[in-house]
Design an enzyme around this catalytic site. Structure first.
Site, PDB file in Angstrom:
ATOM      1  N   ASP A   8       4.489   5.371   5.829  1.00 33.50           N
ATOM      2  CA  ASP A   8       3.426   5.560   4.850  1.00 33.50           C
ATOM      3  C   ASP A   8       3.940   6.505   3.759  1.00 33.50           C
ATOM      4  OD1 ASP A   8       1.154   6.280   3.445  1.00 33.50           O
ATOM      5  OD2 ASP A   8      -0.010   6.814   5.227  1.00 33.50           O
ATOM      6  N   GLY A  30      -4.327  -1.563  -1.394  1.00 32.17           N
ATOM      7  CA  GLY A  30      -2.950  -1.382  -0.937  1.00 32.17           C
ATOM      8  C   GLY A  30      -2.473   0.054  -1.050  1.00 32.17           C
ATOM      9  N   ASP A  32      -1.836   1.776  -3.655  1.00 29.89           N
ATOM     10  CA  ASP A  32      -2.576   2.484  -4.718  1.00 29.89           C
ATOM     11  C   ASP A  32      -3.812   3.171  -4.129  1.00 29.89           C
ATOM     12  OD1 ASP A  32      -3.378   3.276  -7.241  1.00 29.89           O
ATOM     13  OD2 ASP A  32      -3.853   1.254  -7.966  1.00 29.89           O
TER      14      ASP A  32
HETATM   15  P1  ADP Z   1       1.005  -4.772  -5.445  1.00 30.21           P
HETATM   16  O1  ADP Z   1      -0.351  -4.992  -6.064  1.00 30.21           O
HETATM   17  O2  ADP Z   1       2.011  -4.193  -6.415  1.00 30.21           O
HETATM   18  O3  ADP Z   1       1.499  -5.970  -4.709  1.00 30.21           O
HETATM   19  P2  ADP Z   1       0.285  -3.487  -2.903  1.00 30.21           P
HETATM   20  O4  ADP Z   1      -0.169  -2.085  -2.703  1.00 30.21           O
HETATM   21  O5  ADP Z   1      -0.663  -4.582  -2.546  1.00 30.21           O
HETATM   22  O6  ADP Z   1       0.756  -3.566  -4.432  1.00 30.21           O
HETATM   23  O7  ADP Z   1       1.615  -3.738  -2.099  1.00 30.21           O
HETATM   24  C1  ADP Z   1       2.851  -3.176  -2.433  1.00 30.21           C
HETATM   25  C2  ADP Z   1       3.589  -2.819  -1.154  1.00 30.21           C
HETATM   26  O8  ADP Z   1       3.096  -1.582  -0.654  1.00 30.21           O
HETATM   27  C3  ADP Z   1       3.401  -3.833  -0.025  1.00 30.21           C
HETATM   28  O9  ADP Z   1       4.683  -4.125   0.518  1.00 30.21           O
HETATM   29  C4  ADP Z   1       2.524  -3.096   0.974  1.00 30.21           C
HETATM   30  O10 ADP Z   1       2.796  -3.495   2.305  1.00 30.21           O
HETATM   31  C5  ADP Z   1       2.946  -1.674   0.738  1.00 30.21           C
HETATM   32  N1  ADP Z   1       2.041  -0.597   1.195  1.00 30.21           N
HETATM   33  C6  ADP Z   1       0.714  -0.638   1.411  1.00 30.21           C
HETATM   34  N2  ADP Z   1       0.276   0.588   1.796  1.00 30.21           N
HETATM   35  C7  ADP Z   1       1.349   1.409   1.828  1.00 30.21           C
HETATM   36  C8  ADP Z   1       1.564   2.790   2.150  1.00 30.21           C
HETATM   37  N3  ADP Z   1       0.587   3.597   2.519  1.00 30.21           N
HETATM   38  N4  ADP Z   1       2.848   3.287   2.058  1.00 30.21           N
HETATM   39  C9  ADP Z   1       3.860   2.501   1.659  1.00 30.21           C
HETATM   40  N5  ADP Z   1       3.722   1.210   1.339  1.00 30.21           N
HETATM   41  C10 ADP Z   1       2.484   0.662   1.421  1.00 30.21           C
END
Ligand code: ADP
Length: 169
Positions: A8, A30, A32
């Site tokens: 994370d 996600g 964000d």
């Molecule tokens: P996007 O809209 O750019 O695709 P997302 O947040 O949906 O953004 O996904 C981008 C990546 O971040 C994905 O590979 C997802 O699995 C990952 N992700 C989601 N939560 C976390 C987190 N807490 N820490 C790191 N990576 C994360």
């Protein structure tokens, strides 16, 4: 210099974590959503003052309640089949984040797998773009950045990044 880890990104005590933001910069799902939740409400106040960000570009804020000092909000492309400059825009996110970190004299930076979640960029295409763009930046630019972490949340990205980084050593 380049590490691949699984976990994370909101837990990392680095100079800057990169957010996979949307162009409003006002939060989303996600990674964000996770970053905004962990940073606290002050983050969205600062983001509001930035008036959004173009796809392929990035903007810096403080990290507030995060262990990271700063957040670099990068806006990745939505995958629309691959003929809409998706690859160039994704590469540009990684480059802009590193340029901003360099301007600030930052040392350590952690990237999520931008665009590979909700935005639907195929993981096996995004991984070499991310790794090669970062490697090229380190080869060609003078930079303060010496500790780069690719933070993979899912098993597939973790495997892809480990293989890609290992093959280029
Ligand atoms: P996007 O809209 O750019 O695709 P997302 O947040 O949906 O953004 O996904 C981008 C990546 O971040 C994905 O590979 C997802 O699995 C990952 N992700 C989601 N939560 C976390 C987190 N807490 N820490 C790191 N990576 C994360």
């Amino acid at each position: 210099m380049i590490q691949v880890i699984q976990g994370d990104i909101t837990k990392l005590a680095v100079d800057a974590i990169v957010n996979a933001a949307n162009s409003s910069l006002l939060g989303g799902g996600g990674v964000d959503g996770a970053i905004h939740r962990a940073a606290g409400p002050e983050l969205v106040f600062e983001c509001r003052m930035l008036h959004g960000c173009q796809t392929g570009d990035a903007k810096l804020t403080h990290g507030y309640n995060l262990p990271a000092r700063y957040v670099i909000h990068a806006v990745g492309p939505v995958w629309r089949g691959g003929h809409n400059h998706e690859s160039e825009l994704l590469a540009s996110c990684y480059r802009r984040a590193l340029e901003i970190a360099t301007e600030r004299g930052l040392t350590s930076i952690a990237f999520p797998n931008i665009s590979t979640g909700i935005y639907g960029f195929p993981k096996e295409k995004a991984c070499p773009i991310a790794v090669e763009t970062v490697q090229k930046f380190l080869e060609e630019q003078q930079t303060s950045v010496s500790d780069i972490r690719f933070v993979c949340f899912d098993e597939e990205n973790y495997r892809l990044y480990r293989e890609k980084v290992a093959e280029s050593h």
